[in-house]
Scaffold this motif. Structure first.
Motif, short mmCIF file in Angstrom:
data_model
loop_
_atom_site.label_atom_id
_atom_site.label_comp_id
_atom_site.label_asym_id
_atom_site.label_seq_id
_atom_site.Cartn_x
_atom_site.Cartn_y
_atom_site.Cartn_z
N GLN A 187 0.93 -1.19 0.10
CA GLN A 187 0.01 0.02 -0.04
C GLN A 187 0.74 1.18 0.14
O GLN A 187 0.59 2.12 -0.70
N LYS A 188 1.85 1.25 0.78
CA LYS A 188 2.91 2.34 0.85
C LYS A 188 3.52 2.58 -0.67
O LYS A 188 3.66 3.80 -0.97
N HIS A 189 4.02 1.67 -1.34
CA HIS A 189 4.58 1.78 -2.50
C HIS A 189 3.27 2.35 -3.54
O HIS A 189 3.79 3.28 -4.36
N GLU A 190 2.01 1.93 -3.58
CA GLU A 190 1.15 2.32 -4.17
C GLU A 190 0.88 3.67 -4.06
O GLU A 190 0.79 4.54 -4.98
N LEU A 191 0.82 4.21 -2.77
CA LEU A 191 0.63 5.44 -2.42
C LEU A 191 1.96 6.37 -3.10
O LEU A 191 1.67 7.44 -3.53
N ASP A 192 3.15 6.02 -2.91
CA ASP A 192 4.37 6.84 -3.13
C ASP A 192 4.32 6.98 -4.70
O ASP A 192 4.63 7.95 -5.31
N GLU A 193 3.82 5.56 -5.54
CA GLU A 193 3.74 5.85 -6.81
C GLU A 193 2.67 6.80 -7.41
O GLU A 193 2.94 7.79 -8.16
N HIS A 194 1.60 6.91 -6.54
CA HIS A 194 0.44 8.02 -6.90
C HIS A 194 1.16 9.45 -6.61
O HIS A 194 0.84 10.35 -7.35
N ARG A 230 4.00 10.27 -6.85
CA ARG A 230 5.03 10.78 -7.71
C ARG A 230 4.35 10.88 -9.32
O ARG A 230 4.81 12.11 -9.73
N GLN A 231 3.37 10.35 -9.60
CA GLN A 231 2.66 10.58 -10.87
C GLN A 231 2.10 12.01 -10.73
O GLN A 231 1.92 12.88 -11.65
N PHE A 232 1.47 12.35 -9.46
CA PHE A 232 0.70 13.58 -9.26
C PHE A 232 1.86 14.66 -9.39
O PHE A 232 1.67 15.86 -10.03
N THR A 233 2.81 14.43 -8.82
CA THR A 233 3.99 15.52 -8.87
C THR A 233 4.64 16.08 -10.39
O THR A 233 4.60 16.99 -10.41
N ASN A 234 4.55 14.73 -11.07
CA ASN A 234 5.11 14.85 -12.46
C ASN A 234 4.00 15.59 -13.22
O ASN A 234 4.23 16.44 -14.07
N PHE A 235 2.63 15.26 -12.83
CA PHE A 235 1.43 15.84 -13.54
C PHE A 235 1.62 17.65 -13.23
O PHE A 235 1.43 18.29 -13.90
N ALA A 236 1.87 17.88 -11.74
CA ALA A 236 1.83 19.22 -11.37
C ALA A 236 2.77 19.89 -11.94
O ALA A 236 2.65 21.15 -12.34
#
Length: 62
Positions: free
Chosen positions: A12-19, A21-27
């Motif tokens: 779950q932590k890895h999934e949250l970290d990936e989410h 990371r994706q949001f940061t890249n999008f922003a």
């Protein structure tokens, strides 16, 4: 008390970290090269600040 599987929590932590990371890249892609938020102006490969390093050494001695 419920038992939480450490492997499941790690997954779950890895999934949250990936989410995040994706949001940061999008922003970053949306905001372009705008002004950087406070605290985000330093890259990960910067050199340590000598004054802070010396203060850390001084604090360890105390």
């Amino acid at each position: 008390m419920t038992y939480q599987d450490p492997q499941e929590l790690l997954k779950q932590k890895h999934e949250l970290d990936e989410h995040k990371r994706q949001f940061t890249n999008f922003a970053r892609s949306v905001s372009g090269q705008g002004e950087v938020e406070a605290g985000q102006e330093f890259s990960h490969d910067r050199q340590d600040d000598d004054q802070n390093r010396m203060k850390s050494v001084e604090n360890k001695r105390a």
